[in-house]
Design a protein around this motif. Structure first.
Motif, PDB file in Angstrom:
ATOM      1  N   LEU A 168       8.938 -10.738   0.723  1.00 27.03           N
ATOM      2  CA  LEU A 168       8.596 -11.037   2.108  1.00 27.03           C
ATOM      3  C   LEU A 168       8.376 -12.533   2.289  1.00 27.03           C
ATOM      4  N   THR A 183       1.232  -0.936  -1.644  1.00 32.26           N
ATOM      5  CA  THR A 183       2.576  -1.420  -1.310  1.00 32.26           C
ATOM      6  C   THR A 183       3.230  -0.587  -0.212  1.00 32.26           C
ATOM      7  N   ARG A 191       7.083  -5.858  13.252  1.00 31.37           N
ATOM      8  CA  ARG A 191       5.951  -5.233  12.564  1.00 31.37           C
ATOM      9  C   ARG A 191       4.688  -5.470  13.385  1.00 31.37           C
ATOM     10  N   GLN A 236       6.446  -0.263  12.108  1.00 29.82           N
ATOM     11  CA  GLN A 236       7.461  -1.208  11.644  1.00 29.82           C
ATOM     12  C   GLN A 236       8.843  -0.670  11.989  1.00 29.82           C
ATOM     13  N   LYS A 280      10.077  -5.621  -2.984  1.00 34.50           N
ATOM     14  CA  LYS A 280      10.318  -6.179  -1.656  1.00 34.50           C
ATOM     15  C   LYS A 280       9.781  -7.604  -1.592  1.00 34.50           C
ATOM     16  N   GLU A 297       0.528  -4.452  13.302  1.00 31.70           N
ATOM     17  CA  GLU A 297      -0.559  -3.878  12.507  1.00 31.70           C
ATOM     18  C   GLU A 297      -1.880  -4.111  13.215  1.00 31.70           C
ATOM     19  N   TYR A 346       4.177  -1.863   3.333  1.00 27.94           N
ATOM     20  CA  TYR A 346       5.277  -2.798   3.594  1.00 27.94           C
ATOM     21  C   TYR A 346       6.652  -2.174   3.425  1.00 27.94           C
ATOM     22  N   GLY A 402       4.926 -12.143   5.311  1.00 25.20           N
ATOM     23  CA  GLY A 402       4.665 -10.759   5.667  1.00 25.20           C
ATOM     24  C   GLY A 402       5.810  -9.997   6.284  1.00 25.20           C
ATOM     25  N   ILE A 403       7.003 -10.602   6.357  1.00 24.41           N
ATOM     26  CA  ILE A 403       8.147  -9.911   6.942  1.00 24.41           C
ATOM     27  C   ILE A 403       9.370 -10.162   6.064  1.00 24.41           C
ATOM     28  N   VAL A 432       5.349  -5.769  -4.192  1.00 18.82           N
ATOM     29  CA  VAL A 432       5.649  -6.611  -3.032  1.00 18.82           C
ATOM     30  C   VAL A 432       5.372  -8.057  -3.404  1.00 18.82           C
ATOM     31  N   ASN A 470       5.044 -11.729  -1.587  1.00 18.60           N
ATOM     32  CA  ASN A 470       4.902 -12.370  -0.281  1.00 18.60           C
ATOM     33  C   ASN A 470       4.809 -13.879  -0.471  1.00 18.60           C
TER      34      ASN A 470
END
Length: 743
Positions: free
Chosen positions: A110, A146, A362, A380, A108, A364, A149, A113-114, A157, A159
């Motif tokens: 990002l 991971t 998202r 999320q 993934k 957190e 996410y 963070g998205i 991941v 980022n």
């Protein structure tokens, strides 16, 4: 050069966000070392960095000078020297990261963070919309954490942090960074500029990039004819370039703007970025005939456009029980068209198109310590509308356009995908042990809109709703034996739902030169992952060893079936068979299908760093490194396709005052464990070097000059993780020269 600067300034100017602020300054609340404006060494408090501190599981971070020297045109190209990471190249325009043999939805990518909201996870020819040129740091996380996410991210991941929504204030109202890179292997010119600053409580960010690239230089022939024809007996290569890879020129324009309100309680900000990328796919060198006239197989170019809107906020101690609340919301409008043509008698026209509109949010919450427990919980949600189209006029000779053609078809039906997930991660220290456990539960629903322009693969029935509930859990332990030695162990159970194209694809995909079939009956993929690591540091010598073993049940992969379809083939409910006999005299398209089988992946990553010299002449370190991934289907069903080979080598690093540099030598063994319908790749030697020099500071301006040499042995490298390995080798010998000005 002047035209580029004007274009870049105009592009940024159209995105300018005026900032109004009161006169109160919060600069005195920022520690003095963080208040220094050095845009490449800003301390970024991202979720991934937090997890690295807590777990000590496999983690990679590139920033500052190291990121500059490793910077490539794509995220995969930038990270490919890191342990366990390769680049799934599809020509110079595409390079997505492959981590421990995993790619696509299992890795993934990002941005702050998205998710990016593009379709790079769906197919290897789709470039990521995230450009590393604007990154201030890039983080890679592997192992149990991971699951925070997403589900099924057994690779890892990535980022990319670019500060497009500012998270801190500056000491000056205007700070400018200008970066210019030239690359001889692709005749590339890459011009990037960003402006950041703040006044009072308001901070802003503007950036822009203009990139132009010519056809890529290679060390030998473009097409490995025997291996290409071994997979496609209908291919007759009549045009095999040497020294240059045709149709790989490209251009890209990127612009972004963001602004934040910041005080001692946190920040809230908005951002917008827009990108346009046009790149080409290496040709197959073949021909075909239509109405007695011979034509070259058409070229394929991808025209990619995206608009992205983001909201980001972090609040410090918003509630009595909360340490921090982080929020991210984004909307992405993405589409790209694969243009087919560009050869004599065949003008470029749309062949295939992809559209994706995505909302993602998202939240957190990091809670205050509950006794010995530290951790966070979150929610999320993702909602996307995806569709893929096939235009029958794409790649059709001009002389034939007057003839009736079939209607535009849907290769993937318009599909609404909604995913909701909750997650949590908790850690506790017990003596010299740090324990951590995590849990993620998702509900994923796909709702395809069925119509007469879409035919289900294999003539099967497609339901109106598909629901999956992936459940992932992890537990890890870090044992700090003493100041020198530490061990870590991680166990993860991870599930992922099939993606939309894995389920529903049925039609031509021009860029991959394949006819793709999904399978609506695919099950969820479930993997059980074991990570074991050891690290030590003593008398300047540092070392680490990471071992992993992944057992994947119902592993979803794409592979050639050995069948072909003739030109102009249109699937109907009553015509789903593929007769290779029709392809005995005409160029045809190979069929690829989504398949599922149990698989096992195992491998290692290791490096050892020795201090060789440290005196008035500088510092020299020697690094020895190696990584390996092996993937097999169980019960003797063969090898998992497109895996990296065994790699090992060394790197010399030198630094002295304002000078720094490195020389890296890598040996990659032959990859003979190719998939059932893939070809082996030869081993190679890769020699690279790089250096940089910090020019003396002039007033408030810093200037850096850097130089890199790539593939200095000029090897014609075939990348074993690339779908285009037999048509598109890696770049030949080249040099990159750049300078960076920070004001």
């Amino acid at each position: 050069m002047y035209i580029k600067l004007l274009l870049l300034a105009a592009y940024i100017g159209t995105l300018h966000l005026p900032a109004y602020a009161d006169e109160q300054s919060l600069i005195n609340k920022i520690p003095s070392d963080e208040a220094i404006i050095n845009l490449d060494t800003i301390v970024v408090r991202s979720p991934l960095t937090t997890q690295r501190t807590d777990t000590n599981l496999p983690f990679t971070q590139l920033s500052g000078d190291e990121l500059i020297l490793k910077m490539g045109n794509t995220i995969g190209d930038t990270l490919k020297q890191e342990l366990g990471i390769s680049s799934q190249s599809f020509g110079p325009g595409v390079g997505t990261p492959v981590i421990r043999g995993q790619s696509g939805p299992r890795v993934k990518v990002l941005e702050n963070g998205i998710g990016s909201g593009d379709v790079s996870q769906l197919s290897p020819d789709h470039a990521s919309s995230i450009d590393p040129s604007m990154a201030e740091s890039i983080e890679v996380l592997r192992g149990p954490a991971t699951l925070l996410y997403g589900s099924g991210i057994i690779g890892g991941v990535v980022n990319v942090i670019d500060n497009r929504i500012p998270t801190h204030l500056y000491t000056e109202p205007v700070n400018v960074v200008f970066d210019q890179r030239l690359d001889s292997a692709t005749n590339e010119s890459n011009t990037a500029m960003k402006t950041e600053g703040s006044k009072g409580h308001l901070a802003y960010h503007l950036d822009g990039l203009v990139r132009e690239r010519g056809d890529m230089s290679i060390a030998g022939s473009a097409i490995d004819v025997p291996k290409a024809q071994a997979l496609d007996h209908t291919l007759i290569v009549v045009n095999n370039g040497h020294g240059t890879l045709a149709n790989t020129f490209s251009e890209a324009f990127i612009g972004a703007a963001g602004a934040s309100y910041i005080n001692d309680k946190g920040f809230v900000g908005l951002g917008f970025n827009q990108s346009h990328n046009n790149y080409g796919i290496a040709p197959d060198g073949g021909t075909f005939s239509s109405n007695g006239i011979a034509y070259e197989n058409p070229n394929v170019r991808i025209d990619q456009r995206q608009n992205k809107y983001d909201f980001k906020s972090e609040l410090n101690q918003p509630f009595s029980f909360a340490e921090k609340l982080a929020m991210r919301i984004g909307y992405t409008d993405y589409y790209h068209t694969e243009l087919n043509g560009g050869v004599l008698g065949i003008p470029f026209s749309p062949g295939t198109a992809f559209s994706n509109k995505t909302y993602e949010g998202r939240f957190e919450l990091t809670h205050k310590d509950i006794g010995p427990f530290k951790g966070s919980v979150g929610f999320q949600a993702t909602s996307s509308q995806f569709a893929a189209f096939n235009f029958p006029s794409g790649g059709v000779p001009s002389a034939d356009l007057a003839l009736p053609v079939s209607a535009t078809t849907l290769t993937v039906p318009a599909t609404q995908t909604n995913s909701f997930g909750v997650f949590g991660l908790e850690s506790v220290n017990v003596g010299s042990m740090l324990y951590q456990t995590g849990l993620r539960v998702e509900d994923s629903a796909l709702s395809p809109t069925l119509s007469s322009s879409y035919v289900a693969p294999f003539g099967s029935s497609v339901n109106s709703n598909y629901n999956y509930t992936p459940i992932s859990a992890s537990v890890s332990a870090l044992w700090t034996l003493d100041k020198i030695n530490s061990f870590n162990l991680g166990l993860t159970r991870s599930q992922r739902a099939p993606q939309v194209q894995e389920l529903f694809s049925n039609g031509f995909h021009d860029a991959t030169r394949s006819y793709e079939l999904g399978d609506p009956s695919l099950h969820m993929e479930t993997s059980y992952n074991l990570d074991l690591g050891y690290k030590f540091k003593t008398h300047g010598v540092r070392g680490e060893l990471d071992l992993f073993n992944n057992w994947a049940n119902d592993y979803i992969y794409q592979q050639r079936t050995g069948n072909f379809v003739p030109p102009g083939f249109v699937a109907t409910a009553n015509s789903q068979t593929f007769s290779n006999a029709q392809c005995s005299v005409a160029a045809c398209t190979p069929v690829t299908a989504s398949m599922q089988a149990d698989a096992i992946f195992r491998g290692y990553e290791t490096k050892l760093i020795f201090p060789v010299m440290e005196n008035r002449h500088g510092i020299i370190d020697l690094t020895l490194f190696s990584d390996y991934t092996r993937g097999q289907f169980v019960n003797g069903a063969g090898n998992v396709p497109r895996l990296p080979p065994l790699r090992f080598g060394f790197q010399w690093d030198y630094s002295r005052q304002k000078w720094s540099g490195n020389l890296r030598f890598t040996r990659a063994q032959a990859q003979n464990d190719a998939g059932a319908t893939d070809t082996a790749t030869a081993g190679y030697y890769l020699l690279t070097m790089g250096g940089e020099y910090q020019i003396k500071r002039y007033h408030d301006t810093n200037i850096m000059i850097y130089l890199k040499g790539n593939n200095l042995l000029n090897e014609n490298i075939r990348n074993s993780v690339s779908y285009l390995r037999n048509f598109s080798p890696e770049p030949g010998r080249g040099a990159q020269l750049g300078f960076k000005i920070t004001y």
